[in-house]
Each structure stands twice: as C-alpha cells, then as structure tokens.
Design an enzyme around this catalytic site. Structure first.
Site, PDB file in Angstrom:
ATOM      1  N   HIS A 250       0.809  -1.220   0.000  1.00 45.94           N
ATOM      2  CA  HIS A 250       0.000   0.000   0.000  1.00 45.94           C
ATOM      3  C   HIS A 250       0.844   1.273   0.000  1.00 45.94           C
ATOM      4  O   HIS A 250       0.298   2.359  -0.140  1.00 45.94           O
ATOM      5  CB  HIS A 250      -0.951   0.012   1.199  1.00 45.94           C
ATOM      6  CG  HIS A 250      -2.035  -1.024   1.111  1.00 45.94           C
ATOM      7  ND1 HIS A 250      -2.945  -1.075   0.079  1.00 45.94           N
ATOM      8  CD2 HIS A 250      -2.343  -2.065   1.910  1.00 45.94           C
ATOM      9  CE1 HIS A 250      -3.762  -2.092   0.258  1.00 45.94           C
ATOM     10  NE2 HIS A 250      -3.423  -2.714   1.366  1.00 45.94           N
TER      11      HIS A 250
ATOM     12  N   GLU B  33      -5.507 -12.122   7.437  1.00 44.71           N
ATOM     13  CA  GLU B  33      -6.397 -10.953   7.362  1.00 44.71           C
ATOM     14  C   GLU B  33      -7.630 -11.228   6.522  1.00 44.71           C
ATOM     15  O   GLU B  33      -8.260 -10.300   6.020  1.00 44.71           O
ATOM     16  CB  GLU B  33      -5.628  -9.725   6.864  1.00 44.71           C
ATOM     17  CG  GLU B  33      -4.766  -9.932   5.631  1.00 44.71           C
ATOM     18  CD  GLU B  33      -3.924  -8.710   5.266  1.00 44.71           C
ATOM     19  OE1 GLU B  33      -4.055  -7.636   5.876  1.00 44.71           O
ATOM     20  OE2 GLU B  33      -3.129  -8.836   4.308  1.00 44.71           O
TER      21      GLU B  33
ATOM     22  N   ASP C 108      -7.963  -5.151   7.382  1.00 43.96           N
ATOM     23  CA  ASP C 108      -8.594  -6.074   6.430  1.00 43.96           C
ATOM     24  C   ASP C 108      -9.416  -7.141   7.147  1.00 43.96           C
ATOM     25  O   ASP C 108     -10.502  -7.512   6.684  1.00 43.96           O
ATOM     26  CB  ASP C 108      -7.525  -6.741   5.549  1.00 43.96           C
ATOM     27  CG  ASP C 108      -7.125  -5.845   4.386  1.00 43.96           C
ATOM     28  OD1 ASP C 108      -8.005  -5.135   3.859  1.00 43.96           O
ATOM     29  OD2 ASP C 108      -5.948  -5.841   4.002  1.00 43.96           O
TER      30      ASP C 108
END
Ligand code: 3PY
Ligand code: MG
Length: 243
Positions: free
Chosen positions: A40, A139, A165
């Site tokens: 990310h 996750e 998540d």
C-alpha cells in the site's frame, strides 16, 4: 542490536511514503525494525533498492511487506537485504508453503541466488541456507478458518495480523474487533500459543498497539511514517490534527 528472530516481541515502524531522509531518521529512532510497505506504500521495486541500500543495518532490522505472495517479489525483498518479509493476504497452508519455498534456496526451496547486497563470491550451501524470517499476514476469513494448518507450516517465523482487512472481512468495525476480548483476536493468539508460533499485528498507532499487546500480540507495528507526521502536526498546531 538485538535480532528480532530471537524475540517473540518487537516494536516496528511502517513506512508508506518511503521518503529516504524520513525513513533513515525513523530507522535510527530506536525501533527494533523498520518496514518498507510495497503493498500500500509508495515503494516500487526501484525505490525499494535505494531505500534498502541506504538502510543502516546496525540501527534496526529491515523488513519489507511485498505487494503479494509473488515469488519474484519475495526473492527481491531478500536480495536487497530484508531480514523479515511480511506477505499480505495469505489464505491457506499451501500458500504459506509456497512463501517458504520462494524465500529459501535449494534444497528447502527454489529461490535463485543473486543478492544486491555486497557479494564476495559464490554462495556456500551454509551461507545460502540462512533462514529468512517470514511473517504471512492473516487478514481474511479463509485464513482464519485455516489458521491451525497455516501455523503448522515449517519455516514460518510468526504470523502477522492485518486488523483493518480482517475487520472488513468479518463485517466488523476495527473498533469492534479490537474491543472483542473473546473474539477473533483472542482466538488467533490462543492458536499461536498452542502451535508455539509467534504472532504480531499491524497497529498503526500506540493506542492500538497497547490494545493488541494486551491480547498477546508480540511483534507490533506501532506507528507509520504518516502517523508520525500526523502526530507532529497535531503537536505543532494545537487543536488541529489527526487523532
Ligand atoms: C491491515 O490491517 O489489513 C493491514 O494490512 C495493515 O497495513
Ligand atoms: Mg491488510
């Protein structure tokens, strides 16, 4: 420097921006490890090489979150000198085994030799067998269902929870997940203890890190470069800033 591998507890900082001066300054601030986030964060392959080359390995350990479980990305993170590799969205024991194979040279795995760190000749089998620390991220709902099988995979150093998540996957808010004393986080820690595998989690803030530590998570990403900037602006401009 204490090596994180010898510990079941550590405190890390998570770099999203990958700005070299900021990264170096945070790396020297006293964390056990600093992580370069390729999933990310704004850290593509070229930026990763530059940041890793500039990293002072005496200051803290270097961790990389690869963008996916792609074996090439895992090999590249290790080639640039990461001692910890965090792999997002790992769902099954087969996927965890594939990560172990990608991160280890033969005979354990199929990693190809070619470090970007200084090379003083061809590898001896001993040098090549140094164990990388692999932290697959739990996750998703599938990963939760498969947790015992994943924990049984040989060659993992710890599992690492992505609470953001995971909360989305379970249809909860992050606050609900963190507040649920007998919920999924407690189940994960109990499963890790039973399996004798260390567990860690992304916290992103000291408050969340304290909460996660209470559950028993040992390796914690206590802040991010963005969080540190936000805390600084909130300090400088009272009455304004991110929480
Ligand atoms: C999560 O909480 O899902 C993360 O992956 C943190 O970056
Ligand atoms: Mg995540």
């Amino acid at each position: 420097m204490t090596t994180v591998s010898k510990l079941t507890e550590s405190r890390g900082a998570w770099m999203m921006l990958g700005e070299p001066g900021l990264t170096a300054r945070i790396a020297g601030a006293g964390f056990d490890w600093i992580l370069l986030d390729q999933q990310h964060g704004a850290i593509g392959p070229d930026r990763l090489v530059g940041l890793a080359r500039a990293h002072d390995h005496g200051a803290c350990e270097l961790a990389v979150r690869v963008p996916s479980a792609d074996p090439a990305a895992i090999g590249r993170a290790l080639d640039v000198g990461a001692s910890i590799v965090v792999v997002p969205l790992v769902q099954t024991a087969d996927e965890a085994r594939a990560i172990v194979a990608a991160a280890n040279y033969p005979p354990v795995g199929g990693r190809s030799w070619g470090p970007l760190t200084p090379l003083w000749g061809a590898p001896t089998p001993d040098a090549a067998s140094a164990k990388p620390r692999l932290w697959p991220m739990i996750e998703t709902r599938t990963a939760l269902d498969q947790l015992d099988e994943i924990l049984a995979v040989e060659g993992l150093d710890a599992v690492f929870i992505g609470p953001y998540d995971l909360s989305l996957a379970l249809g909860m808010t992050l606050a609900e997940l963190l507040a649920d004393d007998r919920g999924p986080l407690a189940t994960i820690v109990a499963a890790c203890r039973k399996a004798g595998v260390a567990c860690g989690a992304f916290a992103g803030s000291p408050a969340n890190a304290k909460r996660l530590a209470k559950f028993g998570f040992g390796h914690l990403a206590v802040t991010t470069d963005l969080g540190i900037i936000d805390a600084g602006t909130a300090f400088v401009l009272p009455g304004w800033g991110a929480p």
